[in-house]
Design a protein around this motif. Structure first.
Motif, mmCIF file in Angstrom:
data_model
loop_
_atom_site.group_PDB
_atom_site.id
_atom_site.type_symbol
_atom_site.label_atom_id
_atom_site.label_comp_id
_atom_site.label_asym_id
_atom_site.label_seq_id
_atom_site.Cartn_x
_atom_site.Cartn_y
_atom_site.Cartn_z
ATOM 1 N N ALA B 425 19.533 -23.759 30.168
ATOM 2 C CA ALA B 425 18.247 -24.052 29.549
ATOM 3 C C ALA B 425 18.188 -23.227 28.281
ATOM 4 N N ASN B 427 16.582 -20.664 27.529
ATOM 5 C CA ASN B 427 16.622 -19.220 27.662
ATOM 6 C C ASN B 427 17.270 -18.783 28.969
ATOM 7 N N ARG B 428 18.109 -19.642 29.511
ATOM 8 C CA ARG B 428 18.769 -19.328 30.770
ATOM 9 C C ARG B 428 20.218 -19.731 30.709
ATOM 10 N N ILE B 440 21.744 -17.162 37.859
ATOM 11 C CA ILE B 440 21.093 -17.582 36.625
ATOM 12 C C ILE B 440 20.602 -16.327 35.931
ATOM 13 N N THR B 448 17.945 -13.709 37.015
ATOM 14 C CA THR B 448 16.624 -14.185 37.405
ATOM 15 C C THR B 448 16.675 -14.819 38.780
ATOM 16 N N LYS B 449 17.785 -15.438 39.112
ATOM 17 C CA LYS B 449 17.908 -15.841 40.501
ATOM 18 C C LYS B 449 19.344 -16.119 40.863
ATOM 19 N N LYS B 450 19.536 -16.137 42.163
ATOM 20 C CA LYS B 450 20.862 -16.457 42.659
ATOM 21 C C LYS B 450 20.811 -17.849 43.239
ATOM 22 N N THR B 452 22.739 -20.600 45.623
ATOM 23 C CA THR B 452 23.844 -20.887 46.530
ATOM 24 C C THR B 452 24.244 -22.334 46.318
ATOM 25 N N THR B 464 20.022 -29.717 30.237
ATOM 26 C CA THR B 464 18.999 -28.797 30.666
ATOM 27 C C THR B 464 18.844 -28.804 32.174
ATOM 28 N N GLY B 465 18.913 -27.626 32.756
ATOM 29 C CA GLY B 465 18.638 -27.503 34.180
ATOM 30 C C GLY B 465 19.729 -28.043 35.075
ATOM 31 N N GLN B 481 17.412 -26.038 39.501
ATOM 32 C CA GLN B 481 16.083 -25.690 39.988
ATOM 33 C C GLN B 481 15.879 -26.180 41.413
ATOM 34 N N GLN B 482 16.286 -27.421 41.642
ATOM 35 C CA GLN B 482 16.092 -27.974 42.981
ATOM 36 C C GLN B 482 17.182 -27.545 43.941
ATOM 37 N N LYS B 483 18.222 -26.981 43.401
ATOM 38 C CA LYS B 483 19.400 -26.597 44.184
ATOM 39 C C LYS B 483 19.925 -27.783 44.954
ATOM 40 N N ARG B 484 20.077 -28.859 44.282
ATOM 41 C CA ARG B 484 20.451 -30.087 44.948
ATOM 42 C C ARG B 484 21.560 -30.759 44.162
#
Lengths: 311, 1219
Positions: B425, B427-428, B440, B448-450, B452, B464-465, B481-484
Motif C-alpha cells: 500500500a 505506506n505499507r 507488514i 504493524t502486523k504479522k 500468517t 494495493t493490499g 487485509q482479509q488474510k484470504r
C-alpha cells in the motif's frame, strides 16, 4: 497485547476472534465505501456460519438498503418481532423517510437511550448517533458513541468532531482508531476525512487513501466525491471533473456530486446556467439537505438586506 | 554460483568456449570431443578420431577451426563446419596435455609429457619451435594474450616464462599481417635445442609438488599457478625477475586448474578435492567454495567476453556464472529506476535523461537483487540477497527529491533482515523473513502486523493490499487485509511477475513457461519456451513483449505468440512503447531496441475485431505471406485472409469459405475453370443466389441444369429460349424435356417428329387432340398402325409460376461485417475516405475563415485589454508559520476523555468565520455567507444602495464556497472549504478559493464587444452591467491587476453610457426638426465615448451620415476626418473620402448644435448633455459615470446599484489596498 486488537475490522470482532477469516468482510467493506448494491448482493449470497453472523449480516443488509434510500423495504421487512438491533434500523428508516415524523422518532430514541442501553448493540448506537447528527445535536451523538469501543463508533466520533469543526479532536480520536486497526477501511476513511479537514498537503494523502480504496475495491460515488473534494481543494479542476463525471454516471442524483459539480462549474468559469441547473436539481431532490437549507436561509437574509438598503 | 547447464559424460579433460556462438567444446577421457550449445542445451556435434583420452581442446578466434591433442601423441586440427579433421600434427613423443591457438599468428602451442613445449604453424602444418628446459611432464602451456610470452607448468615443480619475441621476428615478416607462415628453414627443420627462438625468461620456483596449471593475468604482470601441493600461488614479474606474491591455501587435494577472472579481481581454482573455489585476488582469501559430492574437478575455462565459466569433472561438465547479471530495476510511468554500480539511477524514457539520484549505502558486497518502487511516497525498497539466504537484507530509502547527479547523496536507509520486501500500500510494505513468515511494516520500518499465510517461499507485488505468494508449484493471490487467498495459478517455480499498466493482467514467468492470468489469477493462456524466459513488459495495447535468452517475442492474452526479433545477448525489457523496446543489458546500460510491431498489432486487432486497423495494416501490405494466410485461415478469419491473397485460386477458395459469393465470382471469372464454376454454382445455390448459379451454368454450358433452374425459378421466357437452343443444338432430349417443362404440346410433337419418332408424335397429337397434326402425321407412320390413346389419360401441365423470381432469393439480413463491405467495395471505401478528406479540407478552409475573423476580433480585444497579464496564482504573500493550532484545547479534551465521565468538547468554528475577520474584501464576506457585512462593505466602498442586481452573484458565490464529501454511510455529509492559499493555509490564515477571475471578466468583455459590433445593444448593455457589478466582487493579488480592474470598470462605463445614449437616440422620433437635431447631437456625443477604434469607426460613420443628411457639412467633414484617422477598411475609407471631398466644398453647418468638438467634455449619464471640462459634475462611486450636479443622490443609471455622488472609500479588491 497489541495483537489482540489487530484482527478487528468491525464491531463484533469478539464473537469471531477465533476465526481466521471475517465472513462479513466484503459485506462491511462495500457498505463503508458506499457500494451498497454490491453489499446487498454479497449479503444475500453469504451463508452465515453462526446466528450472530446472520444477524450482523442483516444489519448491514438493511443499512445498505437505507443507504439506497429504500426505506419502504426496510420498514416492511423489519417486523416488531425482529431482533432488537434491527429495530434500531427501523427507527432510522422512519426518521429518514419523512421529515415530518422526525420529532416523534427523536423522542422514541431518547426514550430508548434513557434506559439501560446494551452497549454491544452497536447498531442502536450508530443509529442514535446518525439521527443526532442529522439533528445537529453533535454533543448527543458523541455521548452515545463514546460509550462503545467498536471501531465504527470511533470512526463516527471522528466524523462528528469534524462536523463540530474540531479537527484537533478528530485527529486525536483518529489516533486511537489507528491503534486499534490501522488497515481497516473505516480507519482509512476516517483518516481521509481528517486529512481533508486539515487541508494543505494532507489533501494529497487523502487522495491516495481514496485511490487505494478504489484500487482495492471499486470506485463509488462516496470515494469519488472524496477524491473530487481533494482535487477541488488543490485547484486541480481537470482531475476533479474526471472524478465527478464518473460519480455522476454512477449516481446521477447524489447530492455531494451535485454540490461539487456546482463548485467545479464556478471555478472553471462555466456559464452560470450550468451551476444553477445543478442547484435546481438539488432543490428538487434534496429539499432537506443542509446545503439547500443554508441557501434558503441566505436568500431570506438577502431579501431583508435589499429592503434595508432600499429604505 | 548459478549453474546454467550441465552435461553427463565420461571424465572431462579439456574445455573451450566459442568466442561468438553459445558453444562449448568438451574433450573427454573416452577420446570423444563434444560440441555443445549451452543455450539451447543440445549436443551440436561429436568428433571421435583420437585414440585414448583427449586432454586438450581449443577454438580458433576467427576461423571455424579447433585444435585438440590427446594421449595418442597427436595434435589434430578440425573444421567444425566441414565436421572433419583437417590434418594431424605429429611430433610429440608422449601425451599431449594442452593445446592453444595464438590470438594473432597462425600458431598452435602444445605441452606434452615428453617434457617439451612445441609451437606449430597450422598454415604450413609444421613445427616452428621446440621449447625444451622442463625436466618432467609439461602439464600446461599458455600464450600471453598480448605479449610475446608463454607460461608453462611442469611436474618438475617449476613454472617457466618463455620469451618468444625472437621467434616472432623470425617468422612473421613485418607488413605481412602476421598471418604468413615462417620461412622454409624453420618449417622444414626445427632446430632442436635452439636457444635463439625462445628463451626462458623466468623460472618460478616455490611449489613443493608438481605444478598442474599456470596462467597469465590478462592485463597485469601476474601469473597464477596451481599445484599438487594443494596451493594456488600468485606470482608477479617484471622485465628482469619474477617472484612469488602469495599463496592461497584451502584446497585439500591437488589443484588441477586455476585462472584469473577475465574482468574482476578474482581467482578461480578447481581441484581434485571436488571443489571450485573463488579467491579474492587482492586479499587472497577464499570467498566462495562450490562443492560436488563425488566428482573431482579437472579443468576450468572462462568465456572470453561473457560472464560464463565452464568446469570439467569426473562425470561431465557444468557451465556456470558467479553471480546474477540481472540488474535490479523498477519502472513507473515513464521513469525507470535501476541500480548500477552502487547508484540508483533514474532514466526518463521519453526524454532519455539518465541521472543518478542517490548513492546506495555501503555495507553489502552482494548486488541488489530486486527493488520495489513506491510512487506515492517516492520511496524504494532494495532487496539484497547474500549467498547465504538467511543473511539477506532489504533497505528502505526515501529517494531524495533533488540531488546533484554528479555527486548524489547517500541518504539514510532503514535496513532490516528479510528475503524480500514489496509495497502493499502507499505506506505499507510486506517483508518475508528468512523463515518465510510475512510481516507488514510501515514507513518507519515498524511492524504493524504479522500475517500468517500458507507456506510460501517468495512474495511479489500485486497491487494495493494484495500480494502474490509463491510456493513450489504455484502462485496465489493473497489479500493482506482479509488474510484470504483469492486465487491460485499453477506454475512451477515462478521467478518473475509482470503486471500490465492497469493491473488487469499479469504474466508469471518461470524458467521456461509464461503464464498469463487476469486480475483474479484466472489463467488466460500459457506459453512454453525452449529457451530461458528472461523478462517482459506489457505494451500499451495489452500485448506482452518478452525476451528469452536469444529472442524478443510477443504474446497475446489469447495465447498467440511469436518471435519479433533475435537477440545477440540477453536483455531485460523494462518498457515497450510503440516500436521501441526499452531494456537494460547485463551491464545495466539502458538500451532502446526497435522492433516491428506490425505482426502482433495485426493479430491483436484481429482478436479485438478492430477490423479497420486490420484493413489498414493489410493495405499497408507489410505482411503478406503464406504464414499469415495460414494463420488467418486456421484462426477462422478467411475474410481477412482474402485480402492478402493475390493468387486467384486461393482467393476463390477463401471466398467460398467465408461465403463471399461476389468475390468468388470475380475470382472464378479470372480463373475460368470448369471445376471452379461448378463449385461456385454449388455454393451459390446453397445461398439461393440463383443469378450467379445461372451464370455458372451458362459458363459451363450445363444446359440440363440451366433448364431446370429456369423451371424452378419460373423464368419461362428463358426456359423457352433454352428450348430453342436445344433445338439448334439438336439435343432432342433436352428439347423434349424443356417442352415438357413448358407444357408445350405442339413443340413436343415437333421434337418427336424431328427425331424421327413419328409414331410417338402421332400418339401425342391424337392424345392431345391435335387432329390436323395427327392426320398429317398418320400419313408418315409406317404400317399405318394407330395407337389409341389411353382412355383415362389426363393432361398434366406444369404449374404456372405464381411469382417469377428473377432476383436472388432473399437472404437473411446479416449485418455486414467490416470486411464484407470492405471487400465488396474497396474502391468505394477509398472514395469515402477521400471524401472525408475533402470534408476535412473544407473544414480547414472554413476554419481559416473563422480564424481570420477571430483574429480581427482578437486585435480589437487585445487593444481593449490593455496590458493585461495573468496574475501569479494562489499564493498569498504572508508566509506565516503559525504553530499548530489549538494544542491546548485538545489536551484539555484529552483530559476529559480520560475521565470516566465524557464531556463533549465545545464546537469549533468553520473556516468561514475566519474569512470575515481576516478580510475586508466584499467577496470573502459573501463567500462566508456574511451578507450583512458584505453589503455594508459594498455600501461603504462603492456606495451600493440597490442590492437587488447582486442577488444571483451573492447567492451563487455563497453556494460555491464549499465542497461536500460523504463520511460514514447515513451520516450527513461533511463540508470542505477550498482555500485559495491551500498550500500554506492553516486554520488561522485560511481564505476561500476564488471562482470569479479577472480574466474571465475580460472574456466576458470580449463577448460584449462582439455584441456591440453586431449592434445587439440591449444584450451588450446587460452583459457590460454584469461585468460592472462583478468587479467589486473580485479578489486580485497585484497592483497591476487592481489597475486593470479599474480600467475594465471604466471601459464598461464608457460603453454603457455610449450604448445607452445610442439606444435613447434610436427611441427618439425623427418627426420634428428638434428631434432630428437632438439625434445628431447624441450621435456626436457618442463619438466622444472612449470606445475601441472599431466601434468608434461605427459611431463616426453614423455621425457622418446623419450630419451629411442634415447638411451640417462642416461637422460631417470633421467626423469624416476623425474617421479616416482611425484607419477604416479601404472601401469605407474611399466612401468617406468622397463625403469629405464633397463637404470641403461647402464647409458650413445648417443647424447649430449644443456640441463643441474642440472642448473636451463628458456626457451626463442621465440627461445626455455634455459637461465640459471644469464645469461642476458628480460621479457614481462605483462606475465613475458623470452626472450634472442636480442628479446627486439618484441611483446610477449605468451600474444601476450605486448612489450618485455618495462619498466612498473606493473600489477595494485586493488585500494590497489595505496595507
Amino acid at each position: 497485547m497489541k495483537l489482540a486488537f489487530l484482527r478487528g475490522t468491525g464491531s463484533r470482532t469478539d464473537t469471531m476472534a477465533n476465526q481466521d477469516v471475517d465472513e462479513l468482510f466484503e459485506v462491511k467493506n462495500s457498505f463503508y465505501i458506499g457500494n451498497y448494491q454490491h453489499c446487498i448482493n454479497e449479503a444475500q449470497k453469504l451463508q452465515p456460519s453462526t446466528p450472530e453472523i446472520r444477524q450482523e449480516r442483516d444489519i448491514f443488509l438493511y443499512r445498505a438498503l437505507i443507504g439506497q434510500r429504500k426505506y419502504g423495504v426496510v420498514l416492511s421487512e423489519i417486523k416488531p418481532s425482529s431482533p432488537v438491533p434491527l429495530q434500531a434500523l427501523r427507527l432510522l428508516a422512519r426518521y429518514l423517510q419523512s421529515p415530518d415524523g422526525r420529532p416523534t422518532v427523536v423522542n422514541e430514541l431518547e426514550a430508548q437511550l434513557s434506559g439501560n442501553v446494551d452497549l454491544s448493540n452497536t447498531a442502536l448506537l450508530v443509529v442514535a448517533a446518525t439521527i443526532y447528527c442529522h439533528e445537529e445535536n453533535y454533543e448527543g451523538a458523541l455521548r452515545v458513541l463514546n460509550q462503545s469501543d467498536a471501531l465504527e463508533c470511533r470512526a463516527l466520533m471522528v466524523q462528528t468532531y469534524l462536523k463540530m469543526e474540531r479537527p484537533d479532536a478528530a485527529r486525536k480520536e483518529l489516533k486511537t482508531l489507528q491503534e486499534k486497526d490501522d488497515d481497516a477501511t473505516l480507519t482509512q476513511l476516517a483518516q481521509a476525512w481528517t486529512h481533508i479537514a486539515t487541508g494543505g498537503e494532507k489533501l494529497q494523502d487523502a487522495y491516495y487513501i481514496f485511490q487505494e480504496l478504489m484500487d482495492k475495491n471499486a470506485s463509488t460515488p462516496v470515494l469519488l466525491n472524496g477524491q473530487a473534494v481533494c482535487f477541488l481543494g488543490q485547484a486541480k479542476y481537470e482531475e476533479a471533473e474526471g472524478a465527478l463525471q464518473e460519480a455522476l454516471d454512477k449516481d446521477p442524483n447524489n447530492p455531494d456530486t451535485l454540490i461539487n459539480l456546482m463548485v467545479l462549474a464556478h471555478h472553471t468559469s462555466k456559464p452560470p446556467e450550468v451551476a444553477s441547473r445543478y442547484l435546481a436539481q438539488l432543490r428538487d431532490d434534496h429539499k432537506t439537505h443542509k446545503f439547500v437549507e443554508d441557501i434558503k436561509i441566505k436568500e431570506e437574509e438577502f431579501n431583508r438586506l435589499v429592503k434595508q438598503y432600499a429604505a | 554460483m548459478l549453474t546454467k547447464f550441465e552435461t553427463k559424460s565420461a571424465r572431462v579433460k579439456g574445455l573451450s568456449f566459442h568466442p561468438k556462438r553459445p558453444w562449448v567444446l568438451v574433450s573427454l577421457h573416452s577420446g570423444i570431443i563434444q560440441l555443445w550449445d549451452y543455450r539451447m542445451c543440445t549436443l551440436v556435434d561429436k568428433f571421435d578420431e583420437h585414440e585414448g583420452p583427449v586432454r586438450a581442446v581449443c577454438f580458433h578466434q576467427q576461423q571455424p577451426l579447433f585444435v585438440s591433442g590427446g594421449d595418442d601423441y597427436k595434435i589434430k586440427v578440425w573444421n567444425y563446419k566441414l565436421r572433419r579433421c583437417l590434418f594431424t600434427l605429429l611430433g610429440h613423443l608422449d601425451y599431449i596435455r594442452t593445446t592453444e591457438f595464438h590470438q594473432e599468428y597462425p600458431w598452435i602451442l602444445s605441452a606434452s609429457d615428453d617434457q617439451t613445449i612445441r609451437i606449430w604453424n597450422w598454415q604450413s602444418r609444421s613445427c616452428v619451435s621446440i621449447l625444451t628446459g622442463h625436466n618432467h611432464y609439461v602439464m600446461c602451456a599458455r600464450f600471453h594474450p598480448s605479449q610475446d610470452l608463454i607460461v608453462s607448468a611442469s611436474l618438475d615443480l617449476t613454472v617457466r616464462v618463455w620469451d618468444i619475441s625472437g621467434l616472432r621476428k623470425k617468422n612473421v615478416s613485418p607488413g605481412m599481417g602476421g598471418l604468413v607462415g615462417g620461412d622454409d628453414h624453420h618449417t622444414r627443420n626445427p632446430e632442436l635445442f635452439s636457444t635463439g627462438d625462445a628463451t626462458v625468461r623466468h623460472v618460478l620456483e616455490g611449489h613443493d609438488r608438481g605444478v598442474n596449471w599456470a596462467a597469465f593475468h590478462p592485463t597485469l604482470p601476474l601469473i597464477i599457478s596451481g599445484s599438487d601441493d594443494r596451493q594456488v600461488k600468485l606470482w608477479r614479474m617484471n622485465e628482469s625477475k619474477a617472484w612469488e606474491v602469495d599463496s592461497c591455501r584451502g584446497h585439500y587435494n591437488n589443484v588441477s586448474c586455476v585462472m584469473f577472472h577475465p574482468r574482476q579481481e578474482l581467482i578461480l581454482s578447481n581441484s581434485e578435492d571436488k571443489s571450485i573455489r573463488v579467491w579474492d585476488m587482492a586479499k587472497r582469501i577464499c570467498l566462495h567454495t562450490f562443492r560436488r559430492e563425488h566428482d573431482r574437478f579437472w579443468v576450468l575455462a572462462a568465456h572470453p567476453t561473457l560472464n560464463l565459466f565452464a568446469a570439467g569433472h569426473d562425470s561431465g561438465m557444468i557451465i556456470f556464472k558467479l553471480e546474477r547479471e540481472r540488474p535490479a530495476y523498477a519502472q513507473h510511468g515513464n521513469l525507470l529506476y535501476y541500480v548500477k554500480e552502487r547508484f540508483l539511477r533514474r532514466l526518463d524514457l521519453t526524454k532519455n535523461k539518465d541521472v543518478a539520484v542517490m548513492q546506495l549505502r555501503a555495507g553489502s558486497r552482494s548486488p541488489v537483487y530486486s527493488m520495489s518502487f513506491n510512487p506515492a511516497e517516492h520511496a524504494i525498497l532494495l532487496n539484497t540477497r547474500t549467498h547465504n539466504l538467511d543473511n539477506s537484507t532489504y533497505d528502505l530509502y526515501q529517494i531524495p527529491k533533488d540531488s546533484d547527479p554528479q555527486n548524489p547523496d547517500t541518504p539514510d536507509s532503514k535496513r532490516s533482515a528479510g528475503l524480500t520486501a514489496v509495497w502493499v500500500a502507499r505506506n505499507r510494505f510486506a517483508v518475508m523473513d528468512k523463515s518465510h513468515q510475512l510481516v507488514i511494516k510501515n514507513m518507519q520500518n515498524e511492524v504493524t502486523k504479522k500475517v500468517t499465510t500458507q507456506p510460501c517461499d517468495e512474495i511479489f507485488y500485486a497491487g494495493t493490499g494484495m500480494l502474490l505468494l509463491r510456493d513450489s508449484d504455484g502462485v496465489s493471490l493473497f489479500d493482506v487485509q482479509q488474510k484470504r487467498v483469492l486465487g491460485t495459478a499453477r506454475i512451477a517455480k515462478c521467478r518473475y511477475v509482470v503486471w500490465s499498466g492497469n493491473m488487469t493482467t499479469v504474466a508469471l514467468l518461470s524458467k521456461h513457461t509464461i503464464l498469463i492470468c487476469n486480475r483474479k489469477l484466472e489463467r488466460l493462456c500459457s506459453i512454453t519456451e525452449t529457451n530461458r524466459v528472461k523478462s517482459g513488459s506489457w505494451d500499451d495495447s495489452g500485448v506482452f513483449v518478452y525476451t528469452t535468452s536469444n529472442h524478443i517475442k510477443y504474446a497475446l492474452t489469447n495465447g498467440d505468440h511469436g518471435i519479433i526479433r533475435t537477440l545477440e545477448l540477453p536483455v531485460y525489457v523494462t518498457r515497450v512503447s510503440g516500436s521501441s523496446v526499452y531494456c537494460l543489458d547485463r551491464q545495466a546500460t539502458p538500451r532502446v531496441l526497435t522492433i516491428d510491431p506490425t505482426e502482433f498489432r495485426f493479430k491483436l486487432a484481429l482478436v479485438q475485431r478492430k477490423y479497420d486497423e486490420v484493413l489498414q495494416m493489410v493495405r499497408g501490405a507489410k505482411l503478406v505471406g503464406q504464414s499469415i494466410i495460414a494463420y488467418l485461415q486456421k484462426k477462422g478469419y478467411p475474410e481477412v485472409a482474402l485480402h492478402f491473397v493475390k493468387d486467384e485460386r486461393t482467393r476463390f477458395l477463401l471466398a467460398l469459405e467465408c461465403g463471399n459469393i461476389d468475390v468468388a465470382l470475380d475470382a472464378a471469372k479470372a480463373l475460368d475453370d470448369k471445376g471452379c464454376w461448378e463449385k461456385l454454382a454449388e455454393h451459390a445455390l446453397l445461398h439461393g443466389n440463383h443469378p450467379v448459379v445461372e451464370y455458372c451454368y451458362q459458363q459451363t454450358k450445363n444446359y440440363d441444369k440451366l433448364s431446370f433452374l429456369y423451371l424452378i425459378t419460373g423464368n419461362l421466357a428463358k426456359l423457352r429460349r433454352m428450348m430453342k437452343i436445344n433445338e439448334i443444338r439438336k439435343d432432342y432430349e433436352g428439347w423434349y424435356t424443356n417442352a415438357l417443362y413448358l407444357g408445350d404440346v405442339p413443340e413436343r410433337i415437333r421434337v418427336l417428329k424431328a427425331c424421327g419418332k413419328t409414331s410417338l408424335a402421332l400418339l401425342t397429337a391424337t392424345t392431345h387432340g391435335f387432329t390436323q397434326e395427327a392426320e398429317s402425321l398418320s400419313a408418315h407412320v409406317e404400317g399405318g398402325v394407330m395407337y389409341e390413346p389411353l382412355p383415362n389419360a389426363q393432361l398434366l401441365q406444369p404449374p404456372v409460376p405464381v411469382y417469377p423470381s428473377d432476383t436472388a432469393w432473399p437472404l437473411l439480413t446479416v449485418a455486414k461485417g467490416f470486411f464484407d463491405s470492405a471487400v465488396g467495395s474497396g474502391k468505394n471505401a477509398a472514395t469515402a475516405s477521400a471524401m472525408a478528406l475533402s470534408v476535412d479540407d473544407a473544414g480547414d478552409v472554413a476554419g481559416d475563415g473563422w480564424g481570420d475573423e477571430d483574429e480581427e476580433e482578437g486585435d480589437l480585444d487585445v487593444a481593449m485589454e490593455g496590458g493585461e497579464g495573468e496574475g501569479g496564482g494562489w499564493e498569498v504573500e504572508d508566509d506565516l508559520d503559525l504553530p499548530p493550532d489549538l494544542e491546548g484545547v485538545s489536551t484539555a479534551g484529552a483530559a476529559d476523555g480520560e475521565d470516566g465521565y465524557f464531556v463533549p468538547p465545545p464546537r469549533g468554528h468553520p473556516p468561514t468565520q475566519g474569512w470575515t475577520q481576516r478580510s475586508h474584501l466584499a467577496l470573502d464576506h459573501v463567500l462566508a455567507g456574511a451578507f450583512e457585512s458584505a453589503t455594508r462593505l459594498l455600501h461603504d466602498q462603492v456606495g451600493v444602495v440597490n442590492f437587488e442586481p447582486y442577488r444571483s452573484l451573492f447567492l451563487s458565490s455563497f453556494a460555491h464556497c464549499r465542497t461536500s464529501y460523504p463520511g460514514a454511510p447515513g451520516l450527513p455529509s461533511l463540508f470542505s472549504y477550498p482555500a485559495r492559499n491551500w498550500r500554506t493555509a492553516t486554520h488561522k490564515d485560511h481564505l476561500p478559493a476564488l471562482g470569479l477571475k479577472l480574466s474571465s471578466l475580460m472574456d466576458r468583455l470580449k463577448e460584449a464587444s462582439q455584441l456591440t459590433t453586431a449592434a445587439k445593444f440591449t444584450e451588450a448593455v446587460d452583459k457590460l452591467r454584469g461585468i460592472l457589478l462583478a468587479i467589486p466582487l473580485l479578489v486580485v493579488d497585484t497592483k497591476q491587476e487592481v489597475s486593470e480592474a479599474q480600467n475594465l470598470l471604466r471601459v464598461c462605463k464608457e460603453y454603457v453610457v455610449g450604448i445607452s445614449m445610442e439606444l435613447y437616440r434610436k427611441g427618439l422620433g425623427k418627426a420634428t426638426p428638434e428631434e432630428q437635431c437632438r439625434s445628431l447631437e447624441l450621435a456626436a456625443y457618442f463619438t466622444h465615448c472612449e470606445l475601441q477604434p472599431g466601434h468608434q469607426i461605427l459611431t463616426l460613420r453614423t455621425a457622418v451620415n446623419l450630419a451629411f443628411k442634415m447638411k451640417n457639412y462642416k461637422m460631417a467633414m470633421s467626423f469624416g476626418r476623425r474617421l479616416l484617422n482611425l484607419g477604416p477598411r479601404p472601401e469605407i475609407a474611399q466612401n468617406i473620402r468622397k463625403v469629405v471631398q464633397v463637404c470641403e466644398k461647402n464647409p458650413v453647418d445648417e443647424i447649430s448644435l449644443q456640441y463643441d468638438e474642440h472642448n473636451p467634455f463628458t456626457v451626463c449619464a442621465s440627461s445626455y448633455v455634455p459637461i465640459y471640462r471644469g464645469k461642476p459634475e458628480v460621479q457614481c462611486p462605483l462606475c465613475g459615470a458623470s452626472y450634472l450636479p442636480e442628479h446627486r443622490g439618484i441611483t446610477c443609471t449605468v451600474c444601476t446599484v450605486a448612489q450618485v455622488g455618495k462619498d466612498c472609500v473606493g473600489l477595494r479588491i485586493s488585500p494590497l489596498q489595505f496595507r
